[in-house]
Design a protein around this motif. Sequence first.
Motif, PDB file in Angstrom:
ATOM      1  N   LEU A 246      33.615 -15.531 -22.616  1.00 50.33           N
ATOM      2  CA  LEU A 246      34.329 -16.520 -21.809  1.00 50.33           C
ATOM      3  C   LEU A 246      35.120 -15.853 -20.673  1.00 50.33           C
ATOM      4  O   LEU A 246      35.150 -16.354 -19.547  1.00 50.33           O
ATOM      5  N   TYR A 247      35.733 -14.709 -20.951  1.00 52.16           N
ATOM      6  CA  TYR A 247      36.508 -14.039 -19.899  1.00 52.16           C
ATOM      7  C   TYR A 247      35.600 -13.352 -18.873  1.00 52.16           C
ATOM      8  O   TYR A 247      35.947 -13.261 -17.709  1.00 52.16           O
ATOM      9  N   ALA A 248      34.442 -12.876 -19.322  1.00 51.44           N
ATOM     10  CA  ALA A 248      33.522 -12.200 -18.390  1.00 51.44           C
ATOM     11  C   ALA A 248      32.666 -13.214 -17.633  1.00 51.44           C
ATOM     12  O   ALA A 248      32.324 -12.999 -16.473  1.00 51.44           O
ATOM     13  N   HIS A 249      32.304 -14.305 -18.283  1.00 54.84           N
ATOM     14  CA  HIS A 249      31.434 -15.313 -17.659  1.00 54.84           C
ATOM     15  C   HIS A 249      32.013 -16.710 -17.840  1.00 54.84           C
ATOM     16  O   HIS A 249      31.424 -17.537 -18.549  1.00 54.84           O
ATOM     17  N   PRO A 250      33.171 -17.004 -17.240  1.00 55.71           N
ATOM     18  CA  PRO A 250      33.725 -18.352 -17.380  1.00 55.71           C
ATOM     19  C   PRO A 250      32.793 -19.356 -16.708  1.00 55.71           C
ATOM     20  O   PRO A 250      32.312 -19.115 -15.610  1.00 55.71           O
ATOM     21  N   SER A 251      32.528 -20.477 -17.386  1.00 54.33           N
ATOM     22  CA  SER A 251      31.554 -21.428 -16.869  1.00 54.33           C
ATOM     23  C   SER A 251      32.202 -22.667 -16.281  1.00 54.33           C
ATOM     24  O   SER A 251      31.558 -23.407 -15.550  1.00 54.33           O
ATOM     25  N   HIS A 252      33.443 -22.937 -16.622  1.00 52.15           N
ATOM     26  CA  HIS A 252      34.131 -24.117 -16.101  1.00 52.15           C
ATOM     27  C   HIS A 252      34.996 -23.695 -14.913  1.00 52.15           C
ATOM     28  O   HIS A 252      35.716 -22.688 -15.012  1.00 52.15           O
ATOM     29  N   PRO A 253      34.940 -24.429 -13.798  1.00 54.76           N
ATOM     30  CA  PRO A 253      35.765 -24.047 -12.642  1.00 54.76           C
ATOM     31  C   PRO A 253      37.258 -23.920 -12.995  1.00 54.76           C
ATOM     32  O   PRO A 253      37.962 -23.100 -12.392  1.00 54.76           O
ATOM     33  N   TYR A 254      37.728 -24.692 -13.973  1.00 57.59           N
ATOM     34  CA  TYR A 254      39.147 -24.566 -14.362  1.00 57.59           C
ATOM     35  C   TYR A 254      39.412 -23.213 -15.022  1.00 57.59           C
ATOM     36  O   TYR A 254      40.401 -22.552 -14.723  1.00 57.59           O
ATOM     37  N   THR A 255      38.518 -22.787 -15.901  1.00 58.99           N
ATOM     38  CA  THR A 255      38.678 -21.473 -16.537  1.00 58.99           C
ATOM     39  C   THR A 255      38.652 -20.384 -15.461  1.00 58.99           C
ATOM     40  O   THR A 255      39.455 -19.450 -15.480  1.00 58.99           O
ATOM     41  N   ARG A 256      37.718 -20.526 -14.513  1.00 60.15           N
ATOM     42  CA  ARG A 256      37.627 -19.513 -13.440  1.00 60.15           C
ATOM     43  C   ARG A 256      38.921 -19.479 -12.637  1.00 60.15           C
ATOM     44  O   ARG A 256      39.425 -18.408 -12.306  1.00 60.15           O
ATOM     45  N   ALA A 257      39.467 -20.664 -12.331  1.00 56.03           N
ATOM     46  CA  ALA A 257      40.700 -20.712 -11.541  1.00 56.03           C
ATOM     47  C   ALA A 257      41.884 -20.141 -12.329  1.00 56.03           C
ATOM     48  O   ALA A 257      42.712 -19.411 -11.784  1.00 56.03           O
ATOM     49  N   LEU A 258      41.941 -20.453 -13.615  1.00 61.94           N
ATOM     50  CA  LEU A 258      43.010 -19.897 -14.463  1.00 61.94           C
ATOM     51  C   LEU A 258      42.945 -18.371 -14.469  1.00 61.94           C
ATOM     52  O   LEU A 258      43.952 -17.691 -14.301  1.00 61.94           O
ATOM     53  N   LEU A 259      41.738 -17.847 -14.657  1.00 59.13           N
ATOM     54  CA  LEU A 259      41.569 -16.392 -14.711  1.00 59.13           C
ATOM     55  C   LEU A 259      41.892 -15.763 -13.361  1.00 59.13           C
ATOM     56  O   LEU A 259      42.480 -14.681 -13.304  1.00 59.13           O
ATOM     57  N   ALA A 260      41.537 -16.462 -12.273  1.00 63.61           N
ATOM     58  CA  ALA A 260      41.817 -15.924 -10.940  1.00 63.61           C
ATOM     59  C   ALA A 260      43.312 -15.948 -10.638  1.00 63.61           C
ATOM     60  O   ALA A 260      43.790 -15.185  -9.805  1.00 63.61           O
ATOM     61  N   SER A 261      44.049 -16.815 -11.320  1.00 59.64           N
ATOM     62  CA  SER A 261      45.482 -16.954 -11.062  1.00 59.64           C
ATOM     63  C   SER A 261      46.296 -15.850 -11.707  1.00 59.64           C
ATOM     64  O   SER A 261      47.462 -15.676 -11.374  1.00 59.64           O
ATOM     65  N   ARG A 262      45.712 -15.129 -12.638  1.00 57.59           N
ATOM     66  CA  ARG A 262      46.530 -14.097 -13.284  1.00 57.59           C
ATOM     67  C   ARG A 262      46.460 -12.809 -12.472  1.00 57.59           C
ATOM     68  O   ARG A 262      45.413 -12.462 -11.922  1.00 57.59           O
ATOM     69  N   PRO A 263      47.570 -12.111 -12.384  1.00 54.69           N
ATOM     70  CA  PRO A 263      47.584 -10.904 -11.557  1.00 54.69           C
ATOM     71  C   PRO A 263      46.681  -9.825 -12.134  1.00 54.69           C
ATOM     72  O   PRO A 263      46.662  -9.618 -13.350  1.00 54.69           O
ATOM     73  N   SER A 264      45.915  -9.168 -11.268  1.00 48.65           N
ATOM     74  CA  SER A 264      45.073  -8.069 -11.727  1.00 48.65           C
ATOM     75  C   SER A 264      45.691  -6.746 -11.292  1.00 48.65           C
ATOM     76  O   SER A 264      46.147  -6.607 -10.174  1.00 48.65           O
ATOM     77  N   MET A 265      45.712  -5.791 -12.209  1.00 46.39           N
ATOM     78  CA  MET A 265      46.264  -4.470 -11.904  1.00 46.39           C
ATOM     79  C   MET A 265      45.199  -3.585 -11.243  1.00 46.39           C
ATOM     80  O   MET A 265      45.498  -2.565 -10.661  1.00 46.39           O
ATOM     81  N   ASP A 266      43.947  -3.996 -11.372  1.00 44.11           N
ATOM     82  CA  ASP A 266      42.859  -3.144 -10.931  1.00 44.11           C
ATOM     83  C   ASP A 266      42.238  -3.709  -9.644  1.00 44.11           C
ATOM     84  O   ASP A 266      41.586  -4.739  -9.668  1.00 44.11           O
ATOM     85  N   PRO A 267      42.416  -3.006  -8.489  1.00 45.44           N
ATOM     86  CA  PRO A 267      41.901  -3.566  -7.230  1.00 45.44           C
ATOM     87  C   PRO A 267      40.392  -3.714  -7.206  1.00 45.44           C
ATOM     88  O   PRO A 267      39.860  -4.532  -6.455  1.00 45.44           O
ATOM     89  N   ASP A 268      39.674  -2.955  -8.047  1.00 40.75           N
ATOM     90  CA  ASP A 268      38.214  -3.080  -8.081  1.00 40.75           C
ATOM     91  C   ASP A 268      37.763  -4.341  -8.814  1.00 40.75           C
ATOM     92  O   ASP A 268      36.600  -4.711  -8.765  1.00 40.75           O
ATOM     93  N   HIS A 269      38.673  -4.935  -9.537  1.00 36.32           N
ATOM     94  CA  HIS A 269      38.295  -6.113 -10.307  1.00 36.32           C
ATOM     95  C   HIS A 269      39.014  -7.374  -9.854  1.00 36.32           C
ATOM     96  O   HIS A 269      39.197  -8.291 -10.625  1.00 36.32           O
ATOM     97  N   ARG A 270      39.416  -7.404  -8.599  1.00 34.78           N
ATOM     98  CA  ARG A 270      40.000  -8.630  -8.066  1.00 34.78           C
ATOM     99  C   ARG A 270      38.925  -9.708  -8.035  1.00 34.78           C
ATOM    100  O   ARG A 270      37.797  -9.454  -7.606  1.00 34.78           O
TER     101      ARG A 270
END
Length: 329
Positions: A246-270
């Motif tokens: 689910l975290y690697a392949h979120p299928s619902h746009p809401y899950t994708r948006a939630l995951l995109a909203s969390r800060p990433s420490m790794d610039p290669d994985h923005r």
Amino acid sequence: MTLAPIPDRGGPAQPLLLVKDLSKHFGKSGSVVRAVDGVSFAIRKGETLGIVGESGCGKSTTSRLIMGLIDPTAGEVIFDGEHVGPGGLSVAEFRRQVQMVFQDSYASLNPRLTISESIGFAPRVHGLSREATNARVRDLLAAVGLEPDQFAQRYPHELSGGQRQRVNIARALALRPRLIILDEPVSALDKSVEAQVLNLLVDLKAEFGLSYLFISHDLNVVQYISDRVLVMYLGRVAEIGPVDDLYAHPSHPYTRALLASRPSMDPDHRRTTPPLTGDPPNPVNVPSGCRFHPRCAQVMPKCSAAEPEMVKINADHQAACFLAETVPA
Ligand code: SF4
């Protein structure tokens, strides 16, 4: 009475908890709040199911419905193959097997009882002797990392937030339950203490053969602790699946948006997905069709007209979106 652990009934393949079409609507017609609206899921034996979503999505109402702290408008709870309620497993027996830990560690404890009295209260009520209760309290304090001689006679106000939450966890274990519902159990703690309590929960799960329902708004915490994750939006299940998938392949746009909203420490994985925009969910005015459509970056005309069904992405992963597709095995 020994308050022995309750034996498994249906074997490992039978879910420990089944929630079927659970709904809770508050208010009268005209201004109905659909806090939970037809939620179904299973918790398997030995797993941690995480429920994640913004405040107002219905995750805490779901936990209170399962525990019978509020009455459902509709739906059924089945525990190890047995219906909970009249004609099935009594609510009293269910509550022995399923315990809860809440966010507010202080409000959960009686300020006039010592830690020992708080943890020993339920075993005494269930008929365990004073001696056996004291021994159990000491074992439980040690199990949650609190030195019994040092903590048993203290009062809640003499403890830190992290220590109090350890006491609440010990108290939840006192009747040897099989399932613990943890409702934002680390949200009020400092980050360093949060990590310690999460590690403790992982250890206790293995030691006592537990299953967890872990509710949180924090995607990182849910990722760390869960085997599977259920994403809730406005009283419905948006997506459910194994945590890594689910975290690697979120299928619902809401899950994708939630995951995109969390800060990433790794610039290669923005992530490139747009983060969440628009008004937060309000269960008083549930949008027509797909409930997420006013905030969805991929909204289509049909999304406001009809509600999407759950689509099977793969054997264990489902999402409620018109764009979700089955991935061939
Ligand atoms: Fe977005 Fe439509 Fe999918 Fe809902 S059904 S999440 S509005 S694309």
